[in-house]
Design a protein around this motif. Structure first.
Motif, PDB file in Angstrom:
ATOM      1  N   LEU A 522       0.833  -1.199   0.000  1.00 61.01           N
ATOM      2  CA  LEU A 522       0.000   0.000   0.000  1.00 61.01           C
ATOM      3  C   LEU A 522       0.870   1.253   0.000  1.00 61.01           C
ATOM      4  CD1 LEU A 522      -2.674  -1.137   2.620  1.00 61.01           C
ATOM      5  CD2 LEU A 522      -3.023  -0.888   0.154  1.00 61.01           C
ATOM      6  N   GLN A 523       1.961   1.225   0.737  1.00 64.31           N
ATOM      7  CA  GLN A 523       2.838   2.388   0.817  1.00 64.31           C
ATOM      8  C   GLN A 523       3.495   2.690  -0.519  1.00 64.31           C
ATOM      9  OE1 GLN A 523       5.351   3.487   4.380  1.00 64.31           O
ATOM     10  NE2 GLN A 523       6.932   2.650   3.076  1.00 64.31           N
ATOM     11  N   PHE A 578      -8.057  -3.964   1.489  1.00 60.43           N
ATOM     12  CA  PHE A 578      -7.020  -3.053   1.007  1.00 60.43           C
ATOM     13  C   PHE A 578      -7.426  -1.597   1.218  1.00 60.43           C
ATOM     14  CE2 PHE A 578      -6.192  -6.581  -2.312  1.00 60.43           C
ATOM     15  CZ  PHE A 578      -5.424  -7.294  -1.409  1.00 60.43           C
ATOM     16  N   GLU A 579      -8.677  -1.276   0.929  1.00 63.52           N
ATOM     17  CA  GLU A 579      -9.130   0.112   1.045  1.00 63.52           C
ATOM     18  C   GLU A 579      -9.189   0.566   2.505  1.00 63.52           C
ATOM     19  OE1 GLU A 579     -12.773   0.030  -1.127  1.00 63.52           O
ATOM     20  OE2 GLU A 579     -11.791   0.115  -3.102  1.00 63.52           O
ATOM     21  N   ARG A 580      -9.669  -0.294   3.389  1.00 63.37           N
ATOM     22  CA  ARG A 580      -9.746   0.071   4.809  1.00 63.37           C
ATOM     23  C   ARG A 580      -8.351   0.196   5.422  1.00 63.37           C
ATOM     24  NH1 ARG A 580     -14.905  -2.934   7.694  1.00 63.37           N
ATOM     25  NH2 ARG A 580     -16.302  -2.964   5.891  1.00 63.37           N
ATOM     26  N   PRO A 589      -6.216   7.838  -1.480  1.00 66.72           N
ATOM     27  CA  PRO A 589      -7.082   6.736  -1.938  1.00 66.72           C
ATOM     28  C   PRO A 589      -6.381   5.829  -2.938  1.00 66.72           C
ATOM     29  CG  PRO A 589      -8.296   8.789  -1.894  1.00 66.72           C
ATOM     30  CD  PRO A 589      -6.862   9.160  -1.630  1.00 66.72           C
ATOM     31  N   LEU A 590      -6.722   4.556  -2.886  1.00 66.29           N
ATOM     32  CA  LEU A 590      -6.130   3.576  -3.797  1.00 66.29           C
ATOM     33  C   LEU A 590      -6.592   3.794  -5.226  1.00 66.29           C
ATOM     34  CD1 LEU A 590      -6.480   0.201  -1.850  1.00 66.29           C
ATOM     35  CD2 LEU A 590      -4.394   1.519  -2.224  1.00 66.29           C
ATOM     36  N   GLN A 591      -5.723   3.418  -6.152  1.00 66.90           N
ATOM     37  CA  GLN A 591      -6.137   3.376  -7.549  1.00 66.90           C
ATOM     38  C   GLN A 591      -7.151   2.245  -7.731  1.00 66.90           C
ATOM     39  OE1 GLN A 591      -2.846   3.767 -10.504  1.00 66.90           O
ATOM     40  NE2 GLN A 591      -1.515   3.537  -8.718  1.00 66.90           N
TER      41      GLN A 591
END
Length: 741
Positions: A522-523, A578-580, A589-591
């Protein structure tokens, strides 16, 4: 004065530091070859080292050396340094002592005084003062090149894996990471400043035993200093020195150059060493200096007197230390009412295998806080006992593949929780059989075997219950677990009915696969959600909830001989997770990748994975050498590795992340009274606190950098032709400490 061309050196202590550092250097010191006398109370160790190195003699008592040697190297446990050094110095014999010189400032000063009174020289192995880069930094600070110092931050940590032959590192009363690694960092700061700073705050994680992590804050005029060390994993493993004019930032073991970034935009590089030098190479200048000291041709590069300030501050930090706030591990949530027939009266001695891993470590921690349970942490070697030792847990050496060690460890045990990490069939199946045989022999009453939801196979769909068939699928991990479950059932007729737990995906603090690795992805800023390819059910269970199920199984008569699925309270998709998780980390925000684009990215990266893993397999040693040396090629290799980890593999995208399956744990609810306490958001929140404390992720928004220097452990490229994705995930062939067991 001794003859520089014929030196008689006593090697006091034949442990790992002597074997790996001092004795090889003495072999390359022409004047000492064949003249070294080994000293160690362990006769077997003496014989082993005597065969490997050219020595004149080997004795068990250092007090027999008077008149036979010119100088000694003291490499025994720190608590013994004072008495041994004192004995030699009182007789006018020069001493090179391993760090720390002593464990108290008054003892250090006394040794310095004794040396001076008797005409002896006292040197200390503070290796980092020999680094050419550290010497240059001291010079730059002294010359004012950085301007007025504002701050120094120096963090260094790794999984403690020193090949210790004895448990002295982890004995009650022993000092931990602050004394072991912290003394290097503290001495370096004192060396750079030319003075001893003042203590502001000292924190560590000790709960009776030797600390595994410590943070010490200091001040020197207007300069703030923070030192942090860990035996539990990598930290930033480097330092940052900020002055009014410029900044130096580097990894801890940068030996070739010092790079100053001036605040006016100008950069300057000071070349002062070689990229090919390794840490152990600094034993040579250390021993060369000591040989010259003994021959009275030089003074010690690191004198005992120059370390008094370091030792005094080291001691003060211990005396004034406070315990970290560690909300991710305490307080242990009440596991609730136990089922009828639960055993609660007598204290149960529980052998926990895999106590060095993610799950086993948490089992030991939680049991230490529960009435009626006395955990015994099973470790394969002493060097892996850091996490259990810091809380004062009893530790037993036990390699589950060694039937004799298992037999010894199981004596006096009432119950066994078997969650050992292993990575091959023989360990999984044979190790389980060894434990069961010893359990029957010694009258163990309870046995809980941590299996996995993987036994149901990778292609199942819908709701999975304990009666769902388990079938061999040519996947090492799942098939071996099925075999181990069958071994457990063989013992029913012998009076022992193991409880089998089949957890789903375990996450939480200390999880590499489902916490650290996900956070790192995620980073990167390149991870995302993957449309319907990420809409498979995640089946996440927080580690503390699984421990609750384990404890309930131990205490419930009806659980014997039964198998239970163990899952968390929330049903969510991988995209949801993944989003949380990303939001909790505070990242943008994630792609959102479409299914088509997700497949395209994965196919491209799988091709790269195949090529890189083939190259790595063929040129592993040479590539590792380049990787560890730093420089442009090393940075390119790190970038490739980062790119590969930031895109899911085909096994992940087309398997786990899109799998529509739920592992039903209603049986555990009804028979064990199991009720998971941690919602997914609460479990993520606890995990984020741990991730930040252990520096797995940065505190700010910079997603382009990660902590930790290159090591052999983090240079590993996956093979897309294998069925592994993350370590230990359902549908993999490799097992890790959180491998659903």
């Amino acid at each position: 004065m001794s003859d520089r061309n014929h030196l008689r050196i006593g090697m006091i202590g034949c442990g790992a530091i002597a074997e790996l550092y001092h004795l090889p250097a003495l072999e390359n010191l022409a004047s000492a070859v064949g003249n070294t006398v080994l000293v160690d109370p362990n006769a077997a160790r003496l014989a082993e080292m005597g065969k490997r190195f050219s020595v004149a003699d080997a004795v068990e008592d250092y007090r027999t050396l008077e008149g036979k040697i010119d100088g000694v190297i003291v490499a025994t446990p720190p608590a013994s340094h004072f008495e041994i050094c004192k004995w030699f110095l009182e007789r006018g014999i020069d001493v090179l002592c391993e760090k720390p010189l002593t464990e108290s400032g008054s003892q250090a000063k006394e040794l310095v005084d004794i040396a001076e009174q008797n005409g002896a020289k006292l040197a200390v192995n503070q290796t980092r003062r020999f680094f050419p880069t550290y010497q240059k930094i001291r010079e730059l600070i002294k010359d004012g090149i950085l301007g007025e110092l504002k701050s120094i931050t120096y963090h260094d940590g790794n999984d403690f894996d020193w090949p210790a032959a004895t448990p002295h590192h982890f004995a009650r009363g022993a000092k931990g990471a602050w004394s072991d690694t912290g003394v290097h960092l503290l001495d370096t700061v004192c060396y750079w400043l030319g003075e001893t700073p003042t203590l502001v705050e000292s924190l560590n994680d000790s709960e009776i035993g030797p600390e595994a992590m410590a943070t010490v804050r200091l001040k020197h005029g207007q300069c703030r200093v923070e030192i942090k060390v860990s035996r539990l994993g990598k930290l930033m493993n480097g330092f940052r020195i900020v002055g009014s004019l410029g900044t130096i930032e580097a990894v801890a073991e940068e030996f070739s150059e010092v790079r100053v970034k001036f605040h006016n935009g100008r950069n300057k590089v000071y070349s002062c060493g070689s990229r090919k030098v390794k840490y152990v190479d600094f034993a040579k200048p250390l021993l060369d200096n000591f040989a010259d000291v003994v021959a009275r041709k030089a003074e010690p590069t690191v004198s005992g007197r120059s370390t008094i300030g370091t030792i005094s501050l080291l001691e003060q930090a211990y005396d004034e230390s406070k315990t970290y706030a560690m909300p991710w591990k305490s307080p242990v949530k009440d596991i609730g009412e136990l089922p009828s027939g639960a055993q609660t009266q007598q204290t149960m001695r529980v052998l926990v295998t895999g106590a060095t891993g993610f799950l086993g470590g948490r089992v030991v921690e939680m049991m230490m806080e529960m009435d009626g349970l006395h955990p015994v942490a099973s470790v394969r070697r002493w060097s892996r006992a850091s996490r259990a030792a810091r809380i004062g847990a009893e530790v037993a050496i036990c390699d589950i593949e060694d039937a004799n060690q298992v037999d010894k460890a199981v004596q006096g045990i009432d119950a066994i929780v078997h969650c050992a990490k292993t990575d091959d069939r023989e360990s999984i199946v044979g190790g389980t059989r060894n434990l069961l045989e010893a359990a029957v022999k010694h009258g163990v009453k309870r046995f809980v075997y941590l299996s996995t939801g993987e036994v149901y196979g990778p292609d199942v769909k819908g709701e999975i219950v304990e009666t769902t068939p388990t079938e061999l699928t040519d996947r090492l991990y799942g098939d071996a677990k099925i075999e181990a479950e069958a071994v457990c059932r063989e013992f029913h007729d012998r009076g022992l009915k193991p409880t089998i737990l089949r957890p789903s995906v375990i996450y939480g603090p200390f999880s590499s696969s489902w916490t650290s690795n996900i956070a790192t992805r995620l980073q990167s800023g390149k991870w995302g959600s993957f449309d319907q390819l990420g809409d498979g059910k995640a089946n996440l269970v927080y580690v503390d909830d699984l421990v609750q199920a384990i404890v309930r199984s131990l205490r419930c008569d009806a659980a014997q001989g039964e198998a239970f699925n163990v899952n968390g309270p929330d049903t969510l998709t991988w995209n949801d997770y993944f989003e949380r998780f990303n939001a909790a980390l505070g990242f943008p925000p994630l792609q959102k990748f479409s299914a088509a684009k997700s497949r395209m990215r994965t196919q491209m990266m799988d091709a790269v994975r195949l090529v890189t893993s083939t190259v790595v397999a063929r040129y592993q040693d040479r590539l590792m050498e380049v990787y560890l040396q730093g420089g442009p090629m090393s940075r390119l290799m790190k970038k490739v590795k980062g790119e590969l980890s930031s895109v899911p593999s085909g096994a992940e995208l087309n398997g786990l992340f899109s799998r529509d399956v739920v592992y039903c744990d209603e049986k555990a609810h009804s028979m064990l009274g199991y009720r998971p306490k941690y919602s997914i958001d609460e479990g993520i929140a606890q995990s984020v606190l741990w991730l930040r404390h252990h520096e797995v992720i940065r505190q700010g928004d910079d997603r382009s950098e990660t902590y930790g220097r290159a090591t052999s452990e983090n240079f590993d490229l996956p093979n897309p032709n294998s069925d592994e994705t993350f370590e230990g995930m359902p549908g993999t062939s490799r097992v890790s400490e959180d491998a659903l067991s």
